[in-house]
Design a protein around this motif. Structure first.
Motif, PDB file in Angstrom:
ATOM      1  N   LYS A 184       0.854  -1.202   0.124  1.00 26.31           N
ATOM      2  CA  LYS A 184      -0.038   0.137  -0.075  1.00 26.31           C
ATOM      3  C   LYS A 184       0.886   1.400  -0.038  1.00 26.31           C
TER       4      LYS A 184
ATOM      5  N   SER B 117       5.558  -5.348  10.399  1.00 22.72           N
ATOM      6  CA  SER B 117       7.015  -5.065  10.528  1.00 22.72           C
ATOM      7  C   SER B 117       7.255  -4.921  11.772  1.00 22.72           C
TER       8      SER B 117
ATOM      9  N   ILE C  58      -4.576  -8.869  13.418  1.00 21.74           N
ATOM     10  CA  ILE C  58      -3.614  -7.787  13.517  1.00 21.74           C
ATOM     11  C   ILE C  58      -3.482  -7.707  14.747  1.00 21.74           C
TER      12      ILE C  58
ATOM     13  N   MET D  35      -6.643 -15.083  10.076  1.00 22.13           N
ATOM     14  CA  MET D  35      -5.877 -13.989   9.899  1.00 22.13           C
ATOM     15  C   MET D  35      -6.076 -12.763  11.059  1.00 22.13           C
TER      16      MET D  35
ATOM     17  N   VAL E 256       4.328  -7.666   5.839  1.00 25.75           N
ATOM     18  CA  VAL E 256       5.476  -6.740   6.003  1.00 25.75           C
ATOM     19  C   VAL E 256       5.580  -5.678   4.845  1.00 25.75           C
TER      20      VAL E 256
ATOM     21  N   ILE F 228      -5.980  -7.719   1.848  1.00 27.98           N
ATOM     22  CA  ILE F 228      -5.720  -8.013   3.425  1.00 27.98           C
ATOM     23  C   ILE F 228      -6.596  -6.884   4.359  1.00 27.98           C
TER      24      ILE F 228
HETATM   25  C1  LIG Z   1      -0.362  -1.958   6.294  1.00 28.65           C
HETATM   26  C2  LIG Z   1      -0.479  -3.597   6.934  1.00 28.65           C
HETATM   27  C3  LIG Z   1       0.434  -4.264   7.168  1.00 28.65           C
HETATM   28  C4  LIG Z   1       1.838  -4.061   6.819  1.00 28.65           C
HETATM   29  O1  LIG Z   1       2.006  -3.004   7.823  1.00 28.65           O
HETATM   30  P1  LIG Z   1       3.812  -2.654   8.370  1.00 28.65           P
HETATM   31  O2  LIG Z   1       3.669  -2.093   9.578  1.00 28.65           O
HETATM   32  O3  LIG Z   1       4.169  -1.560   7.320  1.00 28.65           O
HETATM   33  O4  LIG Z   1       4.418  -3.834   7.867  1.00 28.65           O
HETATM   34  C5  LIG Z   1       0.231  -5.579   7.378  1.00 28.65           C
HETATM   35  N1  LIG Z   1      -1.278  -6.050   7.386  1.00 28.65           N
HETATM   36  C6  LIG Z   1      -2.232  -5.156   7.189  1.00 28.65           C
HETATM   37  C7  LIG Z   1      -3.611  -5.729   7.212  1.00 28.65           C
HETATM   38  C8  LIG Z   1      -1.934  -3.966   6.747  1.00 28.65           C
HETATM   39  O5  LIG Z   1      -3.034  -3.169   6.538  1.00 28.65           O
END
Ligand SMILES: *Cc1c(COP(=O)(O)O)cnc(C)c1O
Length: 248
Positions: A42, A223, A181, A179, A239, A95
């Motif tokens: 992105k 990351s 976050i 999945m 990442v 994602i």
């Molecule tokens: C942006 C994003 C990432 C990667 O984030 P970084 O901190 O830049 O590695 C991973 N997963 C999702 C769902 C994201 O939106």
């Protein structure tokens, strides 16, 4: 600055991330080859994405349909011009949060190989309807909100099993895993708890023996926290900034 990143810098960034994945896998007695690296592209322009594909042959991830729809064909074109990469082109995963009115556009993008952000039945129904019409099926992951943060998408952990059961109605969706976050915090223990919860959910679902799901993928780690995620069983880390630099 990051716009000027060279092939060497991107290749070095990917190599560094791979090394850290390997170390985290070894710390936890895992085989590093069971962890896939996805590059999240992105805000990264197509030229740098094409460079990264040539350097690292990674999976690619985007979180907005519009950006993916314009970038994927452009990256393909750049790779063909450069004569690199395999003929099929890179594989992309969606994602980010997916609105039902964007499903048609998403499924029209060549190279889309998985949706990692399936989080509600209305979305499953719309995907199934469009995929049936196209005569296709598609691998998906169910996104789980393991941190409980209201800003994050995903089914609640206690909804995960009933949600997975309901997906048996949608024959075009190949459910391949979960999945999440991690919590948005510097507290490593709280982040670890999110990843551990996802792994435990996977194990609990496996005990149910649902015939329409095959939970082989645990997509977790970005990351700032992919080392913890690998220690907790991640099979796919996503990442972005660690390879491409901080986003504007
Ligand atoms: C942006 C994003 C990432 C990667 O984030 P970084 O901190 O830049 O590695 C991973 N997963 C999702 C769902 C994201 O939106």
């Amino acid at each position: 600055m990051s716009q000027l990143m060279s092939h060497e810098q991107i290749a070095a960034g990917i190599a560094q991330v791979r090394l850290e994945i390997q170390r985290a896998a070894e710390r936890s007695g895992r085989d590093p080859s069971t962890v896939s690296l996805m590059l999240v592209t992105k805000t990264v322009d197509s030229a740098r994405v094409a460079t990264a594909v040539q350097a690292g042959r990674c999976l690619l991830g985007e979180n907005r349909v519009q950006e993916l729809a314009s970038k994927a064909p452009e990256v393909d074109r750049l790779l063909r011009v450069a004569g690199g990469g395999d003929a099929a082109g890179p594989k992309w995963h969606m994602i980010g949060h997916l609105q039902t009115n964007k499903v048609k556009a998403l499924l029209g993008v060549p190279g889309v190989a998985m949706i990692q952000s399936l989080d509600r039945l209305a979305l499953a129904a719309e995907l199934d309807r469009r995929l049936l019409a196209m005569g296709k099926s598609l691998p998906v992951l169910v996104q789980v909100n393991t941190s409980g943060e209201p800003s994050k998408s995903g089914v609640a952990p206690e909804e995960c099993l009933p949600f997975l059961r309901s997906l048996s109605a949608y024959v075009t969706l190949e459910v391949r895993g979960l999945m999440t976050i991690g919590a948005h915090t510097d507290d490593a223990d709280r982040i670890r708890a999110c990843f551990r919860l996802l792994r435990e959910l996977r194990d609990r679902v496996a005990d149910e023996g649902l015939s329409h799901v095959r939970l082989e993928v645990l997509s977790m780690g970005m990351s700032g926290d992919f080392g913890i995620a690998v220690e907790e069983g991640s099979t796919l880390v996503r990442v972005g900034s660690a390879v491409f630099g901080r986003r504007a």
